[in-house]
Design a protein around this motif. Structure first.
Motif, PDB file in Angstrom:
ATOM      1  N   THR A  11       0.849  -1.182   0.000  1.00 33.75           N
ATOM      2  CA  THR A  11       0.000   0.000   0.000  1.00 33.75           C
ATOM      3  C   THR A  11       0.889   1.238   0.000  1.00 33.75           C
ATOM      4  O   THR A  11       2.113   1.143  -0.027  1.00 33.75           O
ATOM      5  CB  THR A  11      -0.983  -0.008   1.198  1.00 33.75           C
ATOM      6  N   GLY A  12       0.275   2.384   0.059  1.00 37.42           N
ATOM      7  CA  GLY A  12       1.025   3.638   0.080  1.00 37.42           C
ATOM      8  C   GLY A  12       0.185   4.768  -0.475  1.00 37.42           C
ATOM      9  O   GLY A  12      -1.044   4.720  -0.438  1.00 37.42           O
ATOM     10  N   TYR A  13       0.876   5.745  -0.989  1.00 40.35           N
ATOM     11  CA  TYR A  13       0.189   6.932  -1.481  1.00 40.35           C
ATOM     12  C   TYR A  13      -0.801   6.619  -2.588  1.00 40.35           C
ATOM     13  O   TYR A  13      -0.536   5.798  -3.458  1.00 40.35           O
ATOM     14  CB  TYR A  13       1.197   7.955  -2.026  1.00 40.35           C
ATOM     15  N   GLN A  14      -1.920   7.308  -2.536  1.00 42.94           N
ATOM     16  CA  GLN A  14      -2.844   7.264  -3.658  1.00 42.94           C
ATOM     17  C   GLN A  14      -2.341   8.271  -4.684  1.00 42.94           C
ATOM     18  O   GLN A  14      -1.637   9.228  -4.348  1.00 42.94           O
ATOM     19  CB  GLN A  14      -4.260   7.566  -3.188  1.00 42.94           C
ATOM     20  N   SER A  15      -2.683   8.054  -5.932  1.00 43.41           N
ATOM     21  CA  SER A  15      -2.125   8.885  -7.006  1.00 43.41           C
ATOM     22  C   SER A  15      -2.379  10.375  -6.786  1.00 43.41           C
ATOM     23  O   SER A  15      -1.480  11.195  -6.986  1.00 43.41           O
ATOM     24  CB  SER A  15      -2.652   8.432  -8.368  1.00 43.41           C
ATOM     25  N   TYR A  16      -3.573  10.742  -6.327  1.00 43.75           N
ATOM     26  CA  TYR A  16      -3.868  12.163  -6.141  1.00 43.75           C
ATOM     27  C   TYR A  16      -3.021  12.775  -5.017  1.00 43.75           C
ATOM     28  O   TYR A  16      -2.730  13.969  -5.050  1.00 43.75           O
ATOM     29  CB  TYR A  16      -5.363  12.399  -5.880  1.00 43.75           C
ATOM     30  N   GLU A  17      -2.608  11.953  -4.033  1.00 44.38           N
ATOM     31  CA  GLU A  17      -1.768  12.468  -2.946  1.00 44.38           C
ATOM     32  C   GLU A  17      -0.387  12.866  -3.464  1.00 44.38           C
ATOM     33  O   GLU A  17       0.296  13.677  -2.851  1.00 44.38           O
ATOM     34  CB  GLU A  17      -1.616  11.420  -1.837  1.00 44.38           C
ATOM     35  N   LEU A  18       0.009  12.263  -4.566  1.00 44.77           N
ATOM     36  CA  LEU A  18       1.305  12.581  -5.175  1.00 44.77           C
ATOM     37  C   LEU A  18       1.158  13.591  -6.322  1.00 44.77           C
ATOM     38  O   LEU A  18       2.145  13.950  -6.954  1.00 44.77           O
ATOM     39  CB  LEU A  18       1.945  11.291  -5.720  1.00 44.77           C
ATOM     40  N   GLY A  19      -0.070  14.015  -6.580  1.00 41.62           N
ATOM     41  CA  GLY A  19      -0.303  14.934  -7.701  1.00 41.62           C
ATOM     42  C   GLY A  19      -0.111  14.245  -9.045  1.00 41.62           C
ATOM     43  O   GLY A  19       0.226  14.890 -10.033  1.00 41.62           O
ATOM     44  N   ILE A  20      -0.335  12.939  -9.082  1.00 42.81           N
ATOM     45  CA  ILE A  20      -0.203  12.175 -10.325  1.00 42.81           C
ATOM     46  C   ILE A  20      -1.608  11.893 -10.852  1.00 42.81           C
ATOM     47  O   ILE A  20      -2.408  11.237 -10.184  1.00 42.81           O
ATOM     48  CB  ILE A  20       0.572  10.860 -10.087  1.00 42.81           C
ATOM     49  N   LEU A 138       4.467  -3.693   2.845  1.00 41.84           N
ATOM     50  CA  LEU A 138       5.412  -2.808   2.169  1.00 41.84           C
ATOM     51  C   LEU A 138       4.631  -1.542   1.867  1.00 41.84           C
ATOM     52  O   LEU A 138       3.627  -1.587   1.152  1.00 41.84           O
ATOM     53  CB  LEU A 138       5.936  -3.455   0.880  1.00 41.84           C
ATOM     54  N   VAL A 139       5.087  -0.422   2.437  1.00 43.73           N
ATOM     55  CA  VAL A 139       4.339   0.827   2.331  1.00 43.73           C
ATOM     56  C   VAL A 139       5.209   1.896   1.687  1.00 43.73           C
ATOM     57  O   VAL A 139       6.315   2.167   2.156  1.00 43.73           O
ATOM     58  CB  VAL A 139       3.868   1.308   3.729  1.00 43.73           C
ATOM     59  N   VAL A 140       4.699   2.483   0.614  1.00 41.36           N
ATOM     60  CA  VAL A 140       5.365   3.632   0.007  1.00 41.36           C
ATOM     61  C   VAL A 140       4.853   4.840   0.769  1.00 41.36           C
ATOM     62  O   VAL A 140       3.702   5.272   0.589  1.00 41.36           O
ATOM     63  CB  VAL A 140       5.035   3.751  -1.505  1.00 41.36           C
ATOM     64  N   TYR A 141       5.700   5.332   1.679  1.00 43.12           N
ATOM     65  CA  TYR A 141       5.245   6.399   2.566  1.00 43.12           C
ATOM     66  C   TYR A 141       6.430   7.059   3.251  1.00 43.12           C
ATOM     67  O   TYR A 141       7.410   6.399   3.586  1.00 43.12           O
ATOM     68  CB  TYR A 141       4.308   5.840   3.643  1.00 43.12           C
ATOM     69  N   ASP A 142       6.304   8.330   3.474  1.00 45.19           N
ATOM     70  CA  ASP A 142       7.339   9.096   4.150  1.00 45.19           C
ATOM     71  C   ASP A 142       6.655   9.982   5.180  1.00 45.19           C
ATOM     72  O   ASP A 142       5.718  10.712   4.843  1.00 45.19           O
ATOM     73  CB  ASP A 142       8.084   9.949   3.115  1.00 45.19           C
ATOM     74  N   THR A 143       7.099   9.917   6.417  1.00 49.86           N
ATOM     75  CA  THR A 143       6.451  10.686   7.485  1.00 49.86           C
ATOM     76  C   THR A 143       6.513  12.192   7.253  1.00 49.86           C
ATOM     77  O   THR A 143       5.719  12.933   7.813  1.00 49.86           O
ATOM     78  CB  THR A 143       7.073  10.347   8.862  1.00 49.86           C
ATOM     79  N   GLU A 144       7.438  12.638   6.412  1.00 51.94           N
ATOM     80  CA  GLU A 144       7.520  14.070   6.109  1.00 51.94           C
ATOM     81  C   GLU A 144       6.432  14.517   5.141  1.00 51.94           C
ATOM     82  O   GLU A 144       6.167  15.701   4.991  1.00 51.94           O
ATOM     83  CB  GLU A 144       8.895  14.413   5.530  1.00 51.94           C
ATOM     84  N   PHE A 152      -3.124   3.570   8.407  1.00 51.49           N
ATOM     85  CA  PHE A 152      -2.720   2.165   8.327  1.00 51.49           C
ATOM     86  C   PHE A 152      -1.475   1.928   9.181  1.00 51.49           C
ATOM     87  O   PHE A 152      -1.392   0.944   9.912  1.00 51.49           O
ATOM     88  CB  PHE A 152      -2.475   1.747   6.871  1.00 51.49           C
ATOM     89  N   LEU A 153      -0.515   2.831   9.086  1.00 52.51           N
ATOM     90  CA  LEU A 153       0.724   2.688   9.861  1.00 52.51           C
ATOM     91  C   LEU A 153       0.446   2.690  11.368  1.00 52.51           C
ATOM     92  O   LEU A 153       1.070   1.941  12.119  1.00 52.51           O
ATOM     93  CB  LEU A 153       1.717   3.780   9.492  1.00 52.51           C
ATOM     94  N   ALA A 154      -0.495   3.501  11.820  1.00 52.43           N
ATOM     95  CA  ALA A 154      -0.864   3.522  13.236  1.00 52.43           C
ATOM     96  C   ALA A 154      -1.466   2.169  13.631  1.00 52.43           C
ATOM     97  O   ALA A 154      -1.173   1.644  14.715  1.00 52.43           O
ATOM     98  CB  ALA A 154      -1.848   4.659  13.516  1.00 52.43           C
ATOM     99  N   ASP A 155      -2.277   1.588  12.748  1.00 52.87           N
ATOM    100  CA  ASP A 155      -2.858   0.274  13.024  1.00 52.87           C
ATOM    101  C   ASP A 155      -1.772  -0.801  13.069  1.00 52.87           C
ATOM    102  O   ASP A 155      -1.833  -1.718  13.889  1.00 52.87           O
ATOM    103  CB  ASP A 155      -3.917  -0.081  11.977  1.00 52.87           C
ATOM    104  N   VAL A 156      -0.786  -0.698  12.192  1.00 60.20           N
ATOM    105  CA  VAL A 156       0.326  -1.658  12.190  1.00 60.20           C
ATOM    106  C   VAL A 156       1.082  -1.575  13.516  1.00 60.20           C
ATOM    107  O   VAL A 156       1.400  -2.605  14.128  1.00 60.20           O
ATOM    108  CB  VAL A 156       1.290  -1.419  11.001  1.00 60.20           C
ATOM    109  N   GLU A 157       1.364  -0.358  13.976  1.00 59.29           N
ATOM    110  CA  GLU A 157       2.090  -0.186  15.237  1.00 59.29           C
ATOM    111  C   GLU A 157       1.342  -0.843  16.395  1.00 59.29           C
ATOM    112  O   GLU A 157       1.949  -1.520  17.228  1.00 59.29           O
ATOM    113  CB  GLU A 157       2.324   1.291  15.528  1.00 59.29           C
ATOM    114  N   LYS A 158       0.030  -0.670  16.452  1.00 56.47           N
ATOM    115  CA  LYS A 158      -0.770  -1.311  17.510  1.00 56.47           C
ATOM    116  C   LYS A 158      -0.712  -2.832  17.363  1.00 56.47           C
ATOM    117  O   LYS A 158      -0.571  -3.550  18.354  1.00 56.47           O
ATOM    118  CB  LYS A 158      -2.234  -0.849  17.433  1.00 56.47           C
ATOM    119  N   TYR A 159      -0.826  -3.320  16.148  1.00 56.87           N
ATOM    120  CA  TYR A 159      -0.818  -4.762  15.884  1.00 56.87           C
ATOM    121  C   TYR A 159       0.525  -5.381  16.279  1.00 56.87           C
ATOM    122  O   TYR A 159       0.574  -6.475  16.829  1.00 56.87           O
ATOM    123  CB  TYR A 159      -1.123  -4.993  14.403  1.00 56.87           C
TER     124      TYR A 159
END
Length: 185
Positions: A11-20, A138-144, A152-159
């Motif tokens: 998972t990771g960014y949706q296309s609109y989140e990247l301006g694609i 595998l997540v395409v993601y950057d906290t910045e 999803f990442l918060a759910d992973v941390e709890k899991y």
């Protein structure tokens, strides 16, 4: 890290989140190249199933990469696990076609909820299902550069507090470095 990752959620960014907004955007190929490199290493270490939810962006691109990789790795399988029935039916026709092509090539397609969208609880149940049925994400993601994947990442941390679960990331730096190197996988 688990010995061998057999089942992976990507998972990771949706296309609109990247301006694609076009599959021809050169950044799509950079993301696909990095996904291909990461997935190939995992496949060569025993990865058998890759799961996506079908969201536009990282998940669809990952699914397309998996279908390309199946040529060299016929033991690889793609599962699309939608959060609810009729996922993507309200998208623009072009985007529905992209998803439909992916669904046709998938080895397994199912919805966690067998109802159309009703409430946010369906997404929570979906994430719970994915975490229980995969060894890692595998997540395409950057906290910045925040996006929807932060939930999803918060759910992973709890899991991970109670379960062995690997989290692999591809950051903006990884994508930038790949772009600068002109990676072609």
């Amino acid at each position: 890290m688990n010995e061998t990752i057999k089942r992976l959620y990507v998972t990771g960014y949706q296309s609109y989140e990247l301006g694609i907004f076009s599959e021809q955007d050169p950044r799509v190929q950079v993301i696909k190249n990095v996904l291909k490199r990461e997935l190939t290493a995992l496949i060569e270490n025993g990865l058998e199933w890759i799961m996506v939810s079908g969201s536009l962006g990282t998940e669809v691109w990952a699914g397309q990469v998996v279908n390309e990789l199946k040529t060299n790795y016929p033991e690889l399988h793609l599962a699309i696990i939608f959060p609810f029935e009729n996922f993507g039916n309200n998208w623009k026709e072009h985007n529905q076609l992209i998803l439909s092509e992916l669904v046709q090539k998938a080895d397994f397609v199912e919805s966690v909820s067998h109802q159309p969208y009703q409430n946010p609880g369906q997404f929570k149940n979906h994430v719970s299902f994915l975490l229980k049925h995969t060894d890692a994400a595998l997540v395409v993601y950057d906290t910045e550069y925040t996006g929807k994947s932060k939930f999803f990442l918060a759910d992973v941390e709890k899991y991970q507090l109670k379960n062995s679960y690997d989290l692999l990331t591809i950051t903006m730096d990884d994508l930038e470095n790949s772009s600068e190197l002109g990676d072609s996988v």
